[in-house]
Design a protein around this motif. Structure first.
Motif, short mmCIF file in Angstrom:
data_model
loop_
_atom_site.label_atom_id
_atom_site.label_comp_id
_atom_site.label_asym_id
_atom_site.label_seq_id
_atom_site.Cartn_x
_atom_site.Cartn_y
_atom_site.Cartn_z
N GLN A 125 0.83 -1.21 0.00
CA GLN A 125 0.00 0.00 0.00
C GLN A 125 0.86 1.26 0.00
N LEU A 126 1.93 1.25 0.80
CA LEU A 126 2.80 2.41 0.90
C LEU A 126 3.46 2.75 -0.42
N THR A 127 3.85 1.73 -1.17
CA THR A 127 4.56 1.94 -2.43
C THR A 127 3.64 2.02 -3.63
N GLY A 128 2.36 1.75 -3.43
CA GLY A 128 1.41 1.80 -4.54
C GLY A 128 1.49 0.59 -5.45
N LYS A 129 2.04 -0.51 -4.95
CA LYS A 129 2.11 -1.74 -5.73
C LYS A 129 1.07 -2.74 -5.23
N GLU A 130 0.89 -3.81 -5.97
CA GLU A 130 -0.15 -4.78 -5.61
C GLU A 130 0.27 -5.71 -4.48
N ALA A 131 1.56 -6.00 -4.40
CA ALA A 131 1.99 -7.00 -3.42
C ALA A 131 3.43 -6.74 -3.01
N ALA A 132 3.84 -7.38 -1.90
CA ALA A 132 5.20 -7.24 -1.37
C ALA A 132 5.67 -8.57 -0.82
N LEU A 133 7.00 -8.71 -0.74
CA LEU A 133 7.60 -9.94 -0.22
C LEU A 133 8.74 -9.57 0.71
N PHE A 134 8.70 -10.09 1.94
CA PHE A 134 9.76 -9.87 2.91
C PHE A 134 10.90 -10.84 2.63
N VAL A 135 12.13 -10.32 2.54
CA VAL A 135 13.30 -11.14 2.21
C VAL A 135 14.43 -10.82 3.19
N PRO A 136 15.45 -11.69 3.26
CA PRO A 136 16.48 -11.49 4.28
C PRO A 136 17.36 -10.27 4.09
N SER A 137 17.60 -9.85 2.84
CA SER A 137 18.58 -8.78 2.61
C SER A 137 18.28 -8.00 1.34
N GLY A 138 18.94 -6.86 1.20
CA GLY A 138 18.81 -6.07 -0.02
C GLY A 138 19.38 -6.79 -1.23
N THR A 139 20.47 -7.49 -1.04
CA THR A 139 21.05 -8.26 -2.14
C THR A 139 20.09 -9.34 -2.60
N ALA A 140 19.48 -10.06 -1.65
CA ALA A 140 18.49 -11.07 -2.02
C ALA A 140 17.33 -10.43 -2.78
N SER A 141 16.88 -9.27 -2.31
CA SER A 141 15.76 -8.59 -2.95
C SER A 141 16.09 -8.20 -4.38
N ASN A 142 17.27 -7.60 -4.59
CA ASN A 142 17.67 -7.20 -5.94
C ASN A 142 17.81 -8.40 -6.86
N GLN A 143 18.43 -9.46 -6.37
CA GLN A 143 18.69 -10.62 -7.23
C GLN A 143 17.41 -11.40 -7.54
N ILE A 144 16.50 -11.48 -6.59
CA ILE A 144 15.20 -12.08 -6.87
C ILE A 144 14.44 -11.23 -7.88
N ALA A 145 14.55 -9.90 -7.73
CA ALA A 145 13.88 -8.99 -8.66
C ALA A 145 14.35 -9.21 -10.08
N LEU A 146 15.66 -9.29 -10.27
CA LEU A 146 16.19 -9.49 -11.62
C LEU A 146 15.80 -10.85 -12.17
N ARG A 147 15.88 -11.89 -11.33
CA ARG A 147 15.56 -13.24 -11.78
C ARG A 147 14.11 -13.31 -12.27
N CYS A 148 13.22 -12.56 -11.65
CA CYS A 148 11.80 -12.58 -12.03
C CYS A 148 11.55 -11.79 -13.32
N HIS A 149 12.35 -10.77 -13.57
CA HIS A 149 12.18 -9.98 -14.79
C HIS A 149 12.81 -10.66 -16.01
N LEU A 150 13.92 -11.34 -15.80
CA LEU A 150 14.71 -11.88 -16.89
C LEU A 150 14.25 -13.29 -17.21
N LEU A 151 13.77 -13.50 -18.44
CA LEU A 151 13.13 -14.76 -18.78
C LEU A 151 14.03 -15.68 -19.61
N GLN A 152 14.54 -15.22 -20.72
CA GLN A 152 15.32 -16.09 -21.60
C GLN A 152 16.56 -15.35 -22.09
#
Length: 399
Positions: free
Chosen positions: A76-103
């Motif tokens: 709600q704060l960021t205006g996005k539909e959903a959020a995920l709690f993760v252990p670290s900023g590095t984990a968050s960035n790397q999960i983010a890229l892995r989800c965007h990058l398909l082939q």
């Protein structure tokens, strides 16, 4: 003969609390108040711990109420539909890229100083098979839409991996990217059907300094990572935000990367406490950073990156002093200061006395160098100026 259960239990047991752990923790908090190396060293307060112990006891791989409440709030704060709690900023960035990058093949574009590029152990290549295009900002401060346009890989040349994600970082080394520039970059990138990610580990500082809502700062991006454990003082954790479909995928990738956690309520509650009670402290942090900057300039020290938020970078060679001399003298103070080279980071647990003591130390060193004969050369005969160079006068002859 088999050992008795009591013997095994005796071998297994562990008490990590020393007889002096309370005093040790008090000493550590005092040390942190005088450390300028990073804001990652901020620690939970006793009040944060007390609040955290009241959290729920669910299992976050299945459902954890306190963690879900944090994720709902962050979405709600960021205006996005959903959020995920993760252990670290590095984990968050790397999960983010892995989800965007398909082939593959594909490329991630970012500032050449970006955390994603320099400080995540080559994660983009390892986790996602992605090349990185590190771009040097033409203005020396932040990437512009022209920088992005010039470095975007979109053509038919099979020798190049197309740009799929443009990742910005705000703040980056404590500096703020103008929001109008971010919007322009986003519009350009999205017009090409590509994605935008924000490493917003210190986005709280941008909101505190510019007074822009978090949602407005996040709107140009498809995904955003926000950290609770740096300047906000929580013990661990970041949140990744995006669309429902994106975060559903991210939850699976988090598990794949080994980031599925169990009783995270205590961590989520710490983050909630940090948002409520520590975010309001950031304007004072910025003011202390500006005090450092002004004090160093008054002494004659060169500021190489100004105090836009919580960091400044400085060059003491303009008063004939080295970083090593400052660090050595700082470590010898009755109450030592802990320093780390050209970067000074102020955080919510930095004491005002630490700022005053640091400036006093640099001032004294500068005065000693001046008394010993260090001078800053003036202009040459042709009018040019020597910058940031000191020479030592020859000693006077004595009888």
């Amino acid at each position: 003969m088999a050992a008795s259960f009591a013997t095994i239990a005796e071998q297994i047991k562990l008490d990590i609390l020393s007889k002096t752990h309370v005093q040790d923790n008090d000493a550590k908090r005092k040390e942190i108040a005088r450390t300028f190396i990073s804001d990652t060293i901020t620690v939970p307060t006793k009040e944060m711990y007390e609040y955290a112990t009241l959290s729920t006891l669910g299992d976050d791989v299945y459902f954890e109420p306190s963690t879900k409440a944090l994720e709902t709030h962050m979405a709600q704060l960021t205006g996005k539909e959903a959020a995920l709690f993760v252990p670290s900023g590095t984990a968050s960035n790397q999960i983010a890229l892995r989800c965007h990058l398909l082939q593959p093949p594909y490329t991630v574009m970012c500032d050449h100083r970006a955390h994603i590029h320099k400080y995540e152990a080559g994660g983009a290549a390892f986790h996602s098979g992605a090349a990185v295009t590190p771009v040097v900002p033409s203005n020396g401060h932040h990437l512009t839409v022209d920088d992005v346009r010039r470095n975007m890989i979109m053509g038919p040349d099979v020798h190049e991996a197309p740009t799929e994600v443009v990742a910005l970082e705000n703040t980056l080394n404590g500096t703020i990217i103008p929001q109008e520039e971010i919007v322009a970059i986003s519009q350009f990138v999205h017009s090409l059907g590509r994605k935008m990610h924000l490493d917003g580990a210190r986005l709280w500082h941008v909101a505190a300094e510019t007074e822009m809502p978090i949602k407005e700062l996040c709107d140009p991006f498809d995904s955003v990572s926000l950290c609770f454990s740096k300047g906000l003082g929580a013990p661990i954790g970041s949140c990744l935000v995006g669309s429902n479909a994106y975060i559903t995928k991210a939850r699976r990738i988090r598990k794949l990367f080994g980031g599925g956690m169990r009783q995270t309520g205590i961590l989520a509650a710490s983050a909630a406490y940090a948002l409520t009670y520590n975010f309001p402290l950031l304007p004072k942090v910025h003011q202390m950073a500006r005090t450092l900057e002004a004090g160093l300039e008054e002494i004659g020290v060169k500021i190489t990156s100004k105090a836009e938020t919580c960091m400044i970078f400085y060059d003491p060679s303009t008063v004939g002093v080295t970083y090593e001399e400052i660090a050595d003298r700082a470590s010898d103070l009755p109450e030592p200061l802990i320093l780390g080279g050209s970067r000074l980071v102020v955080h919510i647990q930095t004491s005002e006395s630490a700022v005053a003591d640091f400036l006093s130390l640099v001032r004294k060193l500068a005065e000693e160098k001046k008394a010993a004969g260090f001078v800053k050369p003036g202009p040459n005969a042709n009018g040019t100026t020597y910058k940031d160079i000191y020479v030592r006068r020859a000693p006077k002859q004595t009888a």
